[in-house]
Motif scaffolding. Structure first.
Motif, PDB file in Angstrom:
ATOM      1  N   LYS A   1       0.809  -1.213   0.000  1.00  0.00           N
ATOM      2  CA  LYS A   1       0.000   0.000   0.000  1.00  0.00           C
ATOM      3  C   LYS A   1       0.848   1.271   0.000  1.00  0.00           C
ATOM      4  CE  LYS A   1      -3.878  -2.063   2.585  1.00  0.00           C
ATOM      5  NZ  LYS A   1      -4.739  -1.918   3.767  1.00  0.00           N
ATOM      6  N   SER A   2       2.138   1.139   0.183  1.00  0.00           N
ATOM      7  CA  SER A   2       2.989   2.324   0.329  1.00  0.00           C
ATOM      8  C   SER A   2       3.317   2.938  -1.028  1.00  0.00           C
ATOM      9  CB  SER A   2       4.276   1.968   1.055  1.00  0.00           C
ATOM     10  OG  SER A   2       5.123   3.088   1.150  1.00  0.00           O
ATOM     11  N   LYS A   3       3.547   4.241  -0.975  1.00  0.00           N
ATOM     12  CA  LYS A   3       3.945   4.964  -2.183  1.00  0.00           C
ATOM     13  C   LYS A   3       5.441   5.244  -2.219  1.00  0.00           C
ATOM     14  CE  LYS A   3       2.749   9.406  -0.062  1.00  0.00           C
ATOM     15  NZ  LYS A   3       1.948  10.644  -0.185  1.00  0.00           N
ATOM     16  N   PHE A   4       6.171   4.744  -1.255  1.00  0.00           N
ATOM     17  CA  PHE A   4       7.607   4.964  -1.202  1.00  0.00           C
ATOM     18  C   PHE A   4       8.338   3.654  -1.451  1.00  0.00           C
ATOM     19  CE2 PHE A   4       5.927   8.328   1.621  1.00  0.00           C
ATOM     20  CZ  PHE A   4       6.435   9.443   0.971  1.00  0.00           C
ATOM     21  N   TRP A   5       9.284   3.695  -2.448  1.00  0.00           N
ATOM     22  CA  TRP A   5      10.104   2.529  -2.748  1.00  0.00           C
ATOM     23  C   TRP A   5      11.410   2.624  -1.968  1.00  0.00           C
ATOM     24  CZ3 TRP A   5       9.116  -1.710  -5.832  1.00  0.00           C
ATOM     25  CH2 TRP A   5       7.952  -1.674  -6.608  1.00  0.00           C
ATOM     26  N   SER A   6      11.922   1.471  -1.684  1.00  0.00           N
ATOM     27  CA  SER A   6      13.233   1.432  -1.036  1.00  0.00           C
ATOM     28  C   SER A   6      14.322   1.762  -2.056  1.00  0.00           C
ATOM     29  CB  SER A   6      13.491   0.046  -0.451  1.00  0.00           C
ATOM     30  OG  SER A   6      13.638  -0.915  -1.493  1.00  0.00           O
ATOM     31  N   GLY A   7      15.533   1.967  -1.580  1.00  0.00           N
ATOM     32  CA  GLY A   7      16.640   2.175  -2.488  1.00  0.00           C
ATOM     33  C   GLY A   7      17.043   0.870  -3.178  1.00  0.00           C
ATOM     34  N   TRP A   8      17.898   0.991  -4.221  1.00  0.00           N
ATOM     35  CA  TRP A   8      18.369  -0.204  -4.922  1.00  0.00           C
ATOM     36  C   TRP A   8      19.388  -0.938  -4.066  1.00  0.00           C
ATOM     37  CZ3 TRP A   8      15.916  -1.999  -9.031  1.00  0.00           C
ATOM     38  CH2 TRP A   8      15.211  -1.125  -9.847  1.00  0.00           C
ATOM     39  N   SER A   9      19.268  -2.250  -4.139  1.00  0.00           N
ATOM     40  CA  SER A   9      20.212  -3.072  -3.392  1.00  0.00           C
ATOM     41  C   SER A   9      21.587  -3.026  -4.049  1.00  0.00           C
ATOM     42  CB  SER A   9      19.722  -4.519  -3.338  1.00  0.00           C
ATOM     43  OG  SER A   9      19.718  -5.083  -4.652  1.00  0.00           O
ATOM     44  N   GLN A  10      22.581  -3.551  -3.389  1.00  0.00           N
ATOM     45  CA  GLN A  10      23.913  -3.639  -3.965  1.00  0.00           C
ATOM     46  C   GLN A  10      23.904  -4.619  -5.136  1.00  0.00           C
ATOM     47  OE1 GLN A  10      26.873  -4.725  -1.110  1.00  0.00           O
ATOM     48  NE2 GLN A  10      28.597  -4.389  -2.528  1.00  0.00           N
ATOM     49  N   GLU A  11      24.622  -4.239  -6.208  1.00  0.00           N
ATOM     50  CA  GLU A  11      24.606  -5.063  -7.411  1.00  0.00           C
ATOM     51  C   GLU A  11      25.298  -6.400  -7.152  1.00  0.00           C
ATOM     52  OE1 GLU A  11      26.236  -3.056 -10.724  1.00  0.00           O
ATOM     53  OE2 GLU A  11      24.823  -1.381 -10.678  1.00  0.00           O
ATOM     54  N   LYS A  12      24.722  -7.441  -7.784  1.00  0.00           N
ATOM     55  CA  LYS A  12      25.272  -8.787  -7.689  1.00  0.00           C
ATOM     56  C   LYS A  12      25.465  -9.311  -9.106  1.00  0.00           C
ATOM     57  CE  LYS A  12      26.266 -12.234  -4.771  1.00  0.00           C
ATOM     58  NZ  LYS A  12      27.159 -12.110  -3.607  1.00  0.00           N
ATOM     59  N   MET A  13      26.637  -9.963  -9.380  1.00  0.00           N
ATOM     60  CA  MET A  13      26.968 -10.438 -10.716  1.00  0.00           C
ATOM     61  C   MET A  13      26.666 -11.923 -10.837  1.00  0.00           C
ATOM     62  SD  MET A  13      28.000  -7.515 -11.731  1.00  0.00           S
ATOM     63  CE  MET A  13      28.531  -7.936 -13.380  1.00  0.00           C
ATOM     64  N   GLY A  14      26.242 -12.330 -12.051  1.00  0.00           N
ATOM     65  CA  GLY A  14      25.980 -13.731 -12.352  1.00  0.00           C
ATOM     66  C   GLY A  14      26.182 -14.010 -13.833  1.00  0.00           C
ATOM     67  N   MET A  15      26.598 -15.260 -14.187  1.00  0.00           N
ATOM     68  CA  MET A  15      26.873 -15.648 -15.580  1.00  0.00           C
ATOM     69  C   MET A  15      25.957 -16.794 -15.984  1.00  0.00           C
ATOM     70  SD  MET A  15      30.420 -17.034 -17.310  1.00  0.00           S
ATOM     71  CE  MET A  15      31.244 -15.475 -17.126  1.00  0.00           C
ATOM     72  N   THR A  16      25.426 -16.688 -17.202  1.00  0.00           N
ATOM     73  CA  THR A  16      24.594 -17.752 -17.735  1.00  0.00           C
ATOM     74  C   THR A  16      25.471 -18.883 -18.267  1.00  0.00           C
ATOM     75  OG1 THR A  16      24.532 -16.625 -19.865  1.00  0.00           O
ATOM     76  CG2 THR A  16      22.755 -16.140 -18.337  1.00  0.00           C
ATOM     77  N   GLU A  17      24.858 -20.013 -18.526  1.00  0.00           N
ATOM     78  CA  GLU A  17      25.609 -21.166 -19.012  1.00  0.00           C
ATOM     79  C   GLU A  17      26.017 -20.979 -20.473  1.00  0.00           C
ATOM     80  OE1 GLU A  17      23.562 -24.817 -18.434  1.00  0.00           O
ATOM     81  OE2 GLU A  17      24.159 -24.998 -16.326  1.00  0.00           O
ATOM     82  N   GLU A  18      27.121 -21.643 -20.849  1.00  0.00           N
ATOM     83  CA  GLU A  18      27.618 -21.574 -22.215  1.00  0.00           C
ATOM     84  C   GLU A  18      26.825 -22.530 -23.104  1.00  0.00           C
ATOM     85  OE1 GLU A  18      31.881 -21.978 -24.634  1.00  0.00           O
ATOM     86  OE2 GLU A  18      31.692 -22.665 -22.549  1.00  0.00           O
TER      87      GLU A  18
END
Length: 711
Positions: A197-214
């Protein structure tokens, strides 16, 4: 009564000049989950020494408390204790200064609508085994309630963020599967959330890296460069390929299989395995049409084949592009073109700097008739680029359309090298060399010729860029000039070398005309002379080559006085003149003069003198009628009494020549007299016959004509 008036006057003055604080407005409140409850408002502008107090009524109206703030700080106030959630708060702000107070309206706030939670913490980003192009993301829930989530991701830092939104219930699994990704690519993941119900969003979290399969390579884009046919009938064809658009940036390829064969004979197919890092291969194909395919492969498997058709040498491409335009903006170049074939929707754009060894760059374009390139892709801003657009209809390539463009222009680095030719009296021809491409820095818009006379008068002429030779006229005769040529682009111009020259004082035409007139006059004079000579040849001969008697053939020595006297015309002689007066008196003469007069006679009379030596030194042609004439080279001189006078030379008057009588051998008979000239050794003067008449021999003699004249 006056006392009451004096007592009320300060009160009235004070109420008139009192400045009450402004009423607080624009009240806004937010609940930072498990941290504080903060309200802000808009205070009076320029207010000094104003105190604010915020009154909060909570626990559904049962409790209340206050928060104090000053105008010197932020117009806000935070409640750190007794945060009841969920709840509804009533907020009122009171402003106070030395003159009084002002209160705001009462506002009501539901904490569920103004709550702002902390960003979630991502715990892992990794692919699921056996699932291609997907990443599994897990995180920790910041609040024990239903939340809305937004997830953003990108494969490269230069790419824009892509976002996806989803919801999670209070007791749901805090995980998400991100699909539709590229194979063997590294992604950056970030997450944020908000109460439902809130109109305020939280800040962005710390970025996390990931790789897809070859997985196996996605595919390739293939192009070719056709070379001219050689003498053996083969044609060099350079194959170019690169990763297809949309292929993973980290896609690994171990090698390429190149297969080619004539279009009408697949059994002659040949296959080559190459690991060339530059993604190019040079083939030597025949004059027929060939099919070429390139297949990439890695440890997972082979990718799809990219096929290309190489036309026969005799095949003519079909033109379908009508025009190509280039548009320059601040940071990009846009190329557009018009086509006469509406069914063509695939194109290949080539571009390369106008250098001899510049590598070709290319890019396929689909379902569009424009192409854009960023400024950073053009490494030479002041260099000319050749851009060509090739239409591709299925597997056939049409005739290209080319254009040249400068992404950025500047004044030329150097001016043209100038020289002058055909210098005339009032004209001169100026020539200059075209600037090398490395020095142009843009399209040459025009050339300007500056000509300055030595006296300060100058002028200029502007010509189009295709002109490298120009004739200047209306110059001054015999005047020094200084000349320069300036090459200009849209950004400016640069002067070339300076040339000095001087116009001629007289032209070649004038010299030729004068020569023609003089030569023509001489020719006419020669023609007239020849015509006159042909008409009167004897007169012209006597005029040019007069007849001169040869002294060696003279008959003077054989003249006889008797016959001569009878044949000579008798002229009257003045009897008053005595014989002594008619005889010229000798006078001194230089010895060299005697030599001139006598030596030559002695040569041809030597024989005669030797024959007549027996007669003695007698007077030749006896008589007293001999006359003498003096040389015109010296005046008449009176006779000298002295015996030491030098010998003199006298000359006789000329007369008509006589025929020589026959001579008797052995000497002369009695009564006969022969002519004999005395030798140069005689002391006396030589006497010649004459009766006052001119001697024709002496008159025409070569050796004496310059000294003789008629008395």
């Amino acid at each position: 009564m006056w006392a009451w008036a004096l007592w009320l006057l300060p009160l009235l003055y004070r109420s008139t000049w009192a400045a009450l604080p402004a009423k607080p407005e624009n009240i806004s409140c937010i609940y930072y989950y498990k941290r504080n409850f903060t309200c802000t408002w808009s205070p009076e502008r320029g207010a000094n020494h104003t105190w604010y107090q915020v009154k909060r009524t909570h626990t559904f109206g049962e409790d209340s408390d206050t928060c104090n703030s000053t105008s010197e700080g932020h117009a806000s106030c935070s409640f750190l204790r007794l945060i009841t959630y969920p709840d509804t708060y009533q907020i009122q702000v009171q402003a106070r200064n030395a003159d009084g107070t002002a209160e705001s309206d009462v506002t009501v706030w539901d904490l569920d609508t103004i709550i702002k939670v902390e960003p979630p913490v991502i715990s892992s980003v990794k692919p699921l085994p056996g699932v291609k192009r997907m990443l599994h993301i897990r995180w920790a829930k910041p609040v024990s309630s239903a939340l809305n989530y937004t997830l953003r991701f990108r494969a490269n830092e230069s790419d824009p963020w892509m976002e996806v939104s989803f919801e999670r219930e209070m007791d749901g699994d805090q995980a998400y599967n991100l699909t539709g990704l590229q194979a063997f690519a590294v992604y950056a993941i970030a997450l944020r959330c908000a109460a439902r119900k809130s109109k305020f969003w939280s800040g962005w979290s710390q970025e996390k890296m990931g790789m897809t399969e070859e997985e196996a390579p996605l595919g390739l884009d293939v192009w070719r460069i056709l070379g001219p046919a050689q003498g053996d009938g083969l044609r060099p064809v350079t194959l170019l390929w690169k990763k297809a658009r949309g292929a993973p940036a980290l896609e690994r390829t171990l090698g390429y299989l190149v297969r080619y064969f004539p279009e009408n004979s697949t059994r002659l197919a040949e296959t080559m395995n190459t690991t060339h890092e530059h993604q190019r291969l040079k083939l030597y194909l025949g004059s027929d049409t060939y099919r070429v395919s390139v297949i990439p492969y890695n440890s997972i498997g082979e990718g799809p084949a990219a096929t290309l058709r190489v036309p026969a040498i005799a095949e003519k491409p079909v033109p379908c592009i009508q025009a190509v335009q280039t548009h320059l903006t601040k940071d990009r170049l846009v190329v557009t073109w018009q086509s006469s074939a509406p069914d063509v929707d695939t194109w290949t754009v080539e571009w390369l700097p106008d250098l001899e060894s510049a590598p070709l760059r290319w890019e396929p374009v689909s379902r569009a008739r424009n192409w854009t390139i960023q400024r950073g892709s053009l490494r030479l801003p002041f260099w000319c680029y050749n851009i060509s657009v090739h239409p591709v209809l299925q597997d056939r390539v049409g005739e290209p359309y080319s254009a040249q463009v400068y992404f950025e222009q500047d004044a030329p680095s150097a001016g043209p090298v100038t020289k002058v030719e055909n210098i005339g009296v009032k004209t001169v021809t100026v020539t200059w060399k075209e600037l090398p491409k490395s020095q142009r820095n843009g399209f040459i818009s025009n050339y300007t010729i500056f000509c300055q006379a030595e006296n300060g008068e100058g002028f200029s002429r502007t010509v189009d860029p295709s002109t490298l030779r120009y004739g200047l006229g209306s110059l001054t005769r015999g005047t020094p000039y200084t000349l320069q040529v300036m090459a200009s682009t849209r950004a400016g111009g640069t002067n070339g070398t300076r040339v000095n020259f001087k116009t001629l004082s007289i032209s070649v035409l004038e010299v030729c005309l004068t020569t023609a007139l003089v030569g023509g006059g001489l020719l006419i004079l020669t023609v007239l002379t020849v015509a006159y000579g042909l008409r009167r040849p004897n007169r012209l001969k006597r005029l040019c080559w007069p007849q001169v008697p040869n002294p060696a053939r003279s008959s003077l020595a054989t003249w006889r006085w008797d016959g001569l006297q009878t044949k000579l015309p008798q002229k009257g002689i003045d009897d008053s003149v005595t014989a002594g007066d008619r005889i010229l008196k000798p006078c001194p003469a230089p010895s060299d003069l005697i030599d001139k007069l006598v030596v030559n006679f002695g040569n041809f009379l030597e024989d005669v003198s030797s024959e007549e030596s027996g007669k003695g030194r007698e007077t030749i042609l006896g008589g007293e009628n001999n006359e003498y004439v003096t040389s015109p080279a010296r005046p008449y001189c009176p006779s000298r009494k002295s015996s030491g006078e030098p010998p003199t030379v006298t000359e006789v008057a000329p007369g008509k020549p006589q025929h020589r009588p026959s001579r008797q051998p052995g000497g002369t008979g009695p009564g006969a007299e022969e002519l004999l000239l005395p030798s140069t050794q005689d002391a006396g003067p030589a006497r010649v016959p004459g009766d006052g008449l001119p001697n024709p021999y002496l008159k025409n003699s070569v050796t004496t004509r310059e000294f003789l004249s008629r008395v």
